[in-house]
Design a protein around this motif. Structure first.
Motif, PDB file in Angstrom:
ATOM      1  N   ASP A  99      18.446 -32.682  46.110  1.00 23.45           N
ATOM      2  CA  ASP A  99      17.426 -33.685  45.824  1.00 23.45           C
ATOM      3  C   ASP A  99      16.642 -33.943  47.110  1.00 23.45           C
ATOM      4  N   GLU A 100      15.460 -33.360  47.192  1.00 24.49           N
ATOM      5  CA  GLU A 100      14.594 -33.467  48.369  1.00 24.49           C
ATOM      6  C   GLU A 100      15.297 -33.098  49.671  1.00 24.49           C
ATOM      7  N   PRO A 101      15.760 -31.853  49.752  1.00 15.99           N
ATOM      8  CA  PRO A 101      16.507 -31.459  50.952  1.00 15.99           C
ATOM      9  C   PRO A 101      15.636 -31.321  52.192  1.00 15.99           C
ATOM     10  N   THR A 102      14.323 -31.203  52.030  1.00 19.76           N
ATOM     11  CA  THR A 102      13.484 -30.973  53.216  1.00 19.76           C
ATOM     12  C   THR A 102      12.701 -32.213  53.612  1.00 19.76           C
ATOM     13  N   ILE A 103      13.055 -33.353  53.029  1.00 17.29           N
ATOM     14  CA  ILE A 103      12.278 -34.568  53.290  1.00 17.29           C
ATOM     15  C   ILE A 103      12.365 -34.952  54.772  1.00 17.29           C
ATOM     16  N   GLY A 104      11.220 -35.124  55.375  1.00 16.99           N
ATOM     17  CA  GLY A 104      11.168 -35.582  56.757  1.00 16.99           C
ATOM     18  C   GLY A 104      11.524 -34.547  57.813  1.00 16.99           C
ATOM     19  N   LEU A 105      11.667 -33.271  57.431  1.00 18.60           N
ATOM     20  CA  LEU A 105      12.074 -32.266  58.414  1.00 18.60           C
ATOM     21  C   LEU A 105      10.856 -31.626  59.089  1.00 18.60           C
ATOM     22  N   ASP A 106      11.044 -31.177  60.333  1.00 19.04           N
ATOM     23  CA  ASP A 106       9.963 -30.467  61.002  1.00 19.04           C
ATOM     24  C   ASP A 106       9.902 -29.023  60.502  1.00 19.04           C
TER      25      ASP A 106
END
Lengths: 327, 266
Positions: A181-188
């Motif tokens: 569930d949104e594993p890439t949220i907020g990642l660079d």
């Protein structure tokens, strides 16, 4: 029989409402007003083993609710949901043994001890045999580049580092299905790529079924063979990226750099948008005029430096899709 | 079973990281214990009537109370409360464990750790205090046995109560109300402030049958050997039954809570 079977799933939530302001709080104190929100309004789909599916939709569409029901956290109001032949919320303990879950906005790691300690705890919670645990852990550490992180307390990790550890934690017990569930949220950008590559890898090499929700359309484009679009609690579209593109708009974009000032183009099925410095952007429909045809007709009379043909950016396709379905 | 043991281990590791907290806890326990001991000394010095317990017994009771103070159910498990408030609770339901016992075990480990890091050092310290300021030895071998059994019973009971408070947070979200109210009840009715024997005669039956006496008073009286032998078995049974009832209640509450739980946001 499909690995995941969902039929006419429904779930409603009660939401407290009141207008802001002191007087309204007094009123709400005496009399609560609630509204019922239909988070899921009859969802149905099937998933086969080894699929990598993107589950998309705007905020509040019901993505997380579906994931939470499939992972046994929420009980739906009605409808059917079977995962590997089990009903998640009834046979929760048996069910969760076989699945892995990552909630991008939450954490499952023990905050004040090194990551490795959390892994060891998960080993015992899932009753993973020692040999298997060592092997899986080493593989995960290797492919996610966690060598140094395993010894660091979770509170000192950056978001990207933490997410990689979360992924590893959810895969230690070798689940057959992975809910993300949104594993890439907020990642660079770098962490995003690392997470994406890893998801692709475990799907290919271990045949793990992956269901992914995200707002990052590049995730979808890079990973998913199949997309399900949900809006207002209903599945609106279900198909491959190509199918969805064609369904929304078959449009392609040709960007041409001319040596001299670009000519004005007026062919059927072509829309031109003038750019700067001798650049011209053409939006064309390949079923009316093919790309070769178009470039031939332009180069017949003009000298060009370079050209590129692209699909409509995925972001744009999705935005048009949301627009079309008014969600 | 191994999972539960592993939680215990991890929690111990977590607590060990906070050495200053352990030292501060020990100092606080010792300080307040010492204040109480002095108060009782003054009380007995000017005492003219016969009291239900001797000075030495009262002092021992006080020190025992300080040793197990951290095991009293003064609130829910802060870790679990955090999980519920932050929504990380969602992950708890993704584990192949019975959630009630998962939480219960976290509490047990917290309590066990505090006994080891606070109780044992304090025991060591008070052994060096001069007579009538320190601990008297248990009266007989059988009182050691019954004390040990009822101490375990007290921990089981205390954790069952604390777990219900954790679970109640699934409804209230903050848990502040219960967290303020409960310590008052627990500290008074367990015997932590004043040994229950000092309460008026008419209150004794009620005090004895309230579940709180099982937290401190019953085990400590067994240690001192001040209970009639005929009552030992009854009181132990009462204490363990209380623990059983609270565990049952907690299991039921949690199962009805998870059916309606909503993990808010995202």
């Amino acid at each position: 029989m499909p690995q995941i079977l969902v039929e006419d799933l429904r779930k409603t939530f009660k939401v407290n409402r009141r207008q802001s302001g002191f007087f309204n709080s007094l009123k709400a104190f005496a009399h609560r007003q609630t509204t019922t929100v239909n988070a899921l309004n009859g969802i149905s789909f099937n998933l086969e083993e080894g699929e990598l599916v993107g589950y998309i939709g705007p905020n509040g569409a019901g993505k997380s609710t579906t994931i939470k029901i499939m992972s046994g956290i929420l009980t739906p109001d009605s409808g059917k949901c079977e995962v590997m032949g089990r009903i998640p919320w009834r046979q929760r303990i048996e069910h969760v043994r076989r699945i892995g879950v990552v909630f991008g906005q939450r954490t499952q790691l023990w905050w004040d001890v090194p990551v490795g300690d959390s892994f060891d705890l998960l080993k015992d919670i899932y009753k993973i045999p020692f040999q298997q645990y060592q092997k899986t852990k080493n593989e995960l550490v290797e492919s996610l580049g966690l060598q140094k992180l395993v010894e660091t307390p979770v509170r000192q990790l950056s978001l990207g580092q933490k997410m990689r550890c979360e992924l590893a934690a959810s895969l230690l017990h070798q689940p057959q299905i992975l809910f993300l569930d949104e594993p890439t949220i907020g990642l660079d950008a770098v962490s995003k790529l690392a997470v994406r590559d890893f998801i692709k890898k475990i799907n290919r090499e271990r045949g793990v079924t992956v269901i992914l929700t995200t707002h990052d359309m590049d995730d979808i484009e890079a990973l998913c063979s199949r997309i399900m679009l949900i809006g207002k609690g209903k599945i609106l579209l279900d198909g491959t990226i190509e199918q969805i593109r064609n369904r929304i708009s078959p449009e392609r974009i040709m960007t041409i750099d001319f040596v001299r000032t670009p000519p004005s183009i007026a062919f059927p099925g072509v829309n031109s948008v003038r750019g700067e410095d001798g650049r011209l952007e053409l939006h064309f429909n390949p079923s009316v005029i093919s790309a070769t045809d178009l470039i031939n007709r332009i180069t017949a009379n003009n000298e060009i430096k370079d050209f590129i043909i692209e699909n409509l950016p995925i972001e744009e396709t999705i935005a048009r899709m949301y627009d079309e379905f008014k969600i | 079973m191994k999972a539960y043991f592993s939680i215990l281990k991890l929690r111990f590791a977590v607590q060990l990281q906070y050495r200053a907290a352990a030292a501060a806890g020990l100092f606080t326990q010792f300080f307040f214990g010492f204040v109480r001991v002095m108060v009782f000394h003054a009380f007995y010095l000017f005492n003219t009537t016969i009291q239900p317990m001797s000075l030495e017994q009262t002092v021992t009771y006080t020190w025992l109370g300080q040793m197990v103070f951290r095991t009293l159910p003064l609130g829910g498990d802060s870790e679990v409360l955090g999980l519920i408030r932050s929504g990380n609770f969602a992950y708890e339901l993704c584990r192949p464990l019975n959630l009630y016992f998962f939480w219960y075990c976290r509490l047990i480990s917290k309590v066990a750790v505090s006994l080891i890091l606070n109780g044992l050092p304090l025991l060591f310290i008070v052994c060096f205090l001069p007579q009538s300021y320190g601990l008297i030895a248990p009266s007989t071998a059988s009182s050691v046995v019954s004390f040990s059994v009822s101490l375990v019973g007290a921990l089981l009971l205390g954790c069952a109560v604390a777990n219900i408070i954790s679970i109640s947070t699934l409804w209230t979200l903050s848990g502040d109300g219960v967290q303020r109210l409960l310590p008052a009840l627990v500290m008074i009715f367990s015997g932590n402030i004043v040994p229950l024997a000092f309460f008026p005669e008419w209150a004794q039956p009620a005090l004895r049958y309230l579940p709180f006496s099982g937290l401190m008073d019953i085990p400590f009286r067994l240690y001192l050997g001040t209970l009639p032998p005929a009552q030992v078995f009854t009181l132990l049974t009462l204490q363990l039954t209380c623990a059983g009832v609270f565990i049952g209640l907690g299991l039921w509450l949690l199962s009805s809570a998870t059916k309606r739980a909503v993990v808010q946001g995202g």
